[in-house]
Scaffold this motif. Structure first.
Motif, PDB file in Angstrom:
ATOM      1  N   VAL A 148     -53.234  -8.794 -95.382  1.00 50.98           N
ATOM      2  CA  VAL A 148     -52.176  -9.357 -96.233  1.00 50.98           C
ATOM      3  C   VAL A 148     -50.849  -9.392 -95.480  1.00 50.98           C
ATOM      4  O   VAL A 148     -50.129 -10.405 -95.502  1.00 50.98           O
ATOM      5  CB  VAL A 148     -52.031  -8.539 -97.532  1.00 50.98           C
ATOM      6  N   LEU A 149     -50.526  -8.309 -94.793  1.00 47.77           N
ATOM      7  CA  LEU A 149     -49.267  -8.247 -94.037  1.00 47.77           C
ATOM      8  C   LEU A 149     -49.226  -9.301 -92.934  1.00 47.77           C
ATOM      9  O   LEU A 149     -48.188  -9.932 -92.708  1.00 47.77           O
ATOM     10  CB  LEU A 149     -49.071  -6.844 -93.448  1.00 47.77           C
ATOM     11  N   ILE A 150     -50.350  -9.476 -92.250  1.00 43.74           N
ATOM     12  CA  ILE A 150     -50.380 -10.471 -91.170  1.00 43.74           C
ATOM     13  C   ILE A 150     -50.233 -11.872 -91.744  1.00 43.74           C
ATOM     14  O   ILE A 150     -49.521 -12.709 -91.173  1.00 43.74           O
ATOM     15  CB  ILE A 150     -51.682 -10.350 -90.343  1.00 43.74           C
ATOM     16  N   TYR A 151     -50.865 -12.134 -92.886  1.00 42.33           N
ATOM     17  CA  TYR A 151     -50.711 -13.450 -93.518  1.00 42.33           C
ATOM     18  C   TYR A 151     -49.260 -13.674 -93.948  1.00 42.33           C
ATOM     19  O   TYR A 151     -48.744 -14.805 -93.868  1.00 42.33           O
ATOM     20  CB  TYR A 151     -51.636 -13.602 -94.717  1.00 42.33           C
TER      21      TYR A 151
ATOM     22  N   ARG B 286     -53.823 -16.104 -97.931  1.00 41.50           N
ATOM     23  CA  ARG B 286     -53.143 -14.848 -98.310  1.00 41.50           C
ATOM     24  C   ARG B 286     -53.569 -14.434 -99.712  1.00 41.50           C
ATOM     25  O   ARG B 286     -53.773 -13.239 -99.983  1.00 41.50           O
ATOM     26  CB  ARG B 286     -51.627 -15.038 -98.229  1.00 41.50           C
ATOM     27  N   ALA B 287     -53.719 -15.412-100.601  1.00 44.43           N
ATOM     28  CA  ALA B 287     -54.152 -15.094-101.956  1.00 44.43           C
ATOM     29  C   ALA B 287     -55.538 -14.447-101.953  1.00 44.43           C
ATOM     30  O   ALA B 287     -55.787 -13.492-102.699  1.00 44.43           O
ATOM     31  CB  ALA B 287     -54.164 -16.375-102.804  1.00 44.43           C
ATOM     32  N   VAL B 288     -56.428 -14.957-101.123  1.00 48.23           N
ATOM     33  CA  VAL B 288     -57.769 -14.366-101.028  1.00 48.23           C
ATOM     34  C   VAL B 288     -57.668 -12.920-100.531  1.00 48.23           C
ATOM     35  O   VAL B 288     -58.357 -12.024-101.042  1.00 48.23           O
ATOM     36  CB  VAL B 288     -58.658 -15.206-100.096  1.00 48.23           C
ATOM     37  N   ALA B 289     -56.813 -12.698 -99.525  1.00 48.42           N
ATOM     38  CA  ALA B 289     -56.648 -11.341 -98.998  1.00 48.42           C
ATOM     39  C   ALA B 289     -56.053 -10.412-100.052  1.00 48.42           C
ATOM     40  O   ALA B 289     -56.461  -9.245-100.175  1.00 48.42           O
ATOM     41  CB  ALA B 289     -55.763 -11.372 -97.749  1.00 48.42           C
ATOM     42  N   VAL B 290     -55.089 -10.911-100.819  1.00 46.71           N
ATOM     43  CA  VAL B 290     -54.497 -10.111-101.899  1.00 46.71           C
ATOM     44  C   VAL B 290     -55.558  -9.776-102.943  1.00 46.71           C
ATOM     45  O   VAL B 290     -55.625  -8.655-103.457  1.00 46.71           O
ATOM     46  CB  VAL B 290     -53.315 -10.868-102.545  1.00 46.71           C
TER      47      VAL B 290
ATOM     48  N   ILE C 291     -50.245 -16.428-106.975  1.00 46.17           N
ATOM     49  CA  ILE C 291     -50.041 -17.140-105.712  1.00 46.17           C
ATOM     50  C   ILE C 291     -50.743 -18.489-105.768  1.00 46.17           C
ATOM     51  O   ILE C 291     -50.186 -19.519-105.372  1.00 46.17           O
ATOM     52  CB  ILE C 291     -50.577 -16.305-104.528  1.00 46.17           C
ATOM     53  N   VAL C 292     -51.971 -18.483-106.287  1.00 43.87           N
ATOM     54  CA  VAL C 292     -52.738 -19.722-106.394  1.00 43.87           C
ATOM     55  C   VAL C 292     -52.094 -20.660-107.403  1.00 43.87           C
ATOM     56  O   VAL C 292     -52.005 -21.883-107.176  1.00 43.87           O
ATOM     57  CB  VAL C 292     -54.197 -19.408-106.776  1.00 43.87           C
ATOM     58  N   ASP C 293     -51.613 -20.124-108.513  1.00 39.00           N
ATOM     59  CA  ASP C 293     -50.985 -20.964-109.529  1.00 39.00           C
ATOM     60  C   ASP C 293     -49.720 -21.634-108.993  1.00 39.00           C
ATOM     61  O   ASP C 293     -49.397 -22.771-109.390  1.00 39.00           O
ATOM     62  CB  ASP C 293     -50.667 -20.138-110.778  1.00 39.00           C
TER      63      ASP C 293
END
Length: 428
Positions: free
Chosen positions: A332-335, A351-355, A367-369
């Motif tokens: 998440v941090l890298i994204y 990033r949303a997937v990682a979150v 994030i997706v919305d």
């Protein structure tokens, strides 16, 4: 009697040496488009001669000498008084060796060609920069790079991208005319232009790999030949410009991503999701190469660039024993860092997937919305696919079904579409 293995030898030599041959001819003639044409003529002659007479002792030298002879013949036909031919004839001494050219005397054995390694590297690098020149469209850059640097035929390129061969040929012809009209010189760009132009080169290689690693259409998830060609091009670049950190970052990303290929599909070619992959099948040698390239990128640069950061994410997956044991918070941090350095909707979606993996679906859905509200990725099945997955995990089945149905309709790859249809069926 003709030797059928001669044609195989032609194909093998051409794939390995075509960039060096076209590059040398371009330097020799001063005309990139003509050089590519002369190289193709030499290739055509080899396809006739080698099966009949046997493979030459120095195959690359043979092709280069024949290509140069075609150039001399063409200039002679134009006019005996043509200034360009006069200068060429002067340098050659009408059959001698052009100064610094590394080309054989056409009156001597065509296999007796001396290669200057430094000059070859400059020729190939110049060829890469020209093939990826910003005056060309993205499609033209990809086709030209695969043709003149990768040594692929028009048929092979067309097959890889599922377009007619005539379309590829038209793109290549148009690209060469565009370069000629723009008077693009055959040279490695000066230092002040190189960084900007290198970005175009890397993006082309990345595009080729992306299409190979996740085919946008067709009935195969992976196109290993295309992805492998991108890896080869990245290795060539890493050798030609060893002090450019993003070159090593891109190479690391490609190696670490390709390492998972053996486990990404099942026996019948069906996709295998990350959490279901047998990590013992991952290519450990590719992981080592990728981590070495990533360390090199960090060593020669001042912090990782966009490709280096993506490679760092791939490394997190490569070293984790399982999905559950993956350092998702680090990802998440890298994204987040990648989003600041190279913002894009795709980065935000990843990033949303990682979150989601780190903190749960409720944390990822906003994030997706935001991406949906911004009306981005409207032509991609990925956004409704991810949103449908998050909604399903949250128990909002009706909404999830709507999203997954949309994703199924938008997905162009048959294998990926089958995975989405199974998820839709699982909703009941």
């Amino acid at each position: 009697m003709a030797d059928p293995t001669g044609r195989e030898a032609v194909a093998a030599v051409w794939r390995i040496e075509s960039a060096r041959i076209v590059g040398a001819l371009a330097r020799y003639t001063g005309d990139f488009a003509l050089a590519e044409d002369f190289a193709q003529e030499a290739l055509a002659e080899a396809l006739v001669t080698w099966p009949r007479d046997g493979v030459p002792r120095n195959p690359a030298g043979w092709l280069l000498a024949v290509g140069r002879r075609r150039a001399i013949d063409a200039f002679r036909r134009r006019s005996a008084l043509d200034e360009r031919y006069a200068a060429l004839a002067h340098n050659l001494g009408e059959g001698g060796v052009a100064s610094g050219s590394g080309l054989a005397d056409p009156a001597r054995d065509p296999e007796d060609v001396l290669w200057d390694p430094d000059q070859i590297d400059d020729d190939v690098l110049a060829l890469v920069f020209i093939s990826c020149h910003p005056v060309l469209s993205r499609e033209a850059r990809v086709a030209l790079t695969l043709r003149v640097v990768g040594g692929l035929t028009s048929d092979e390129i067309a097959k890889a991208f599922l377009v007619p061969t005539a379309t590829v040929q038209a793109r290549i012809t148009r690209a060469k005319k565009t370069l000629g009209a723009a008077r693009v010189p055959f040279e490695v760009p000066p230092a002040e232009e190189r960084a900007e132009r290198l970005g175009s080169v890397l993006s082309v290689v990345y595009l080729i790999f992306t299409e190979g690693s996740s085919a946008s259409s067709g009935d195969h998830l992976l196109r290993l030949d295309l992805a492998g060609e991108a890896q080869r091009l990245a290795r060539v670049l890493a050798r030609l410009v060893p002090n450019e950190p993003e070159v090593h970052g891109l190479l690391a990303l490609l190696e670490l991503t390709a390492a998972r290929f053996p486990a990404r599909t099942g026996p019948d070619g069906e996709p295998v999701l990350l959490e279901q992959q047998d990590r013992r099948r991952w290519d450990s040698a590719a992981i080592r190469r990728g981590r070495t390239a990533l360390a090199r990128a960090a060593q020669v640069g001042r912090g990782l660039g966009a490709y280096g950061l993506q490679a760092a994410i791939a490394e997190c997956h490569a070293v984790a024993p399982s999905v559950d044991e993956t350092n998702w918070e680090r990802i998440v941090l890298i994204y987040e860092a990648l989003g600041r350095l190279a913002p894009s909707p795709v980065v935000d979606l990843n990033r949303a997937v990682a979150v989601f993996m780190a903190r749960g679906p409720a944390a990822a859905l906003p994030i997706v919305d935001e991406l949906v509200a911004a009306d981005v990725l409207s032509n991609s099945h990925l956004l409704p696919s991810v949103r449908g997955e998050l909604l399903a995990r949250m128990g909002r089945s009706d909404e999830a079904r709507t999203e997954l149905e949309l994703a199924v309709r938008m997905c162009g790859n048959e294998r990926e579409r089958a995975v989405l249809e199974r998820k839709l069926a699982d909703l009941g």
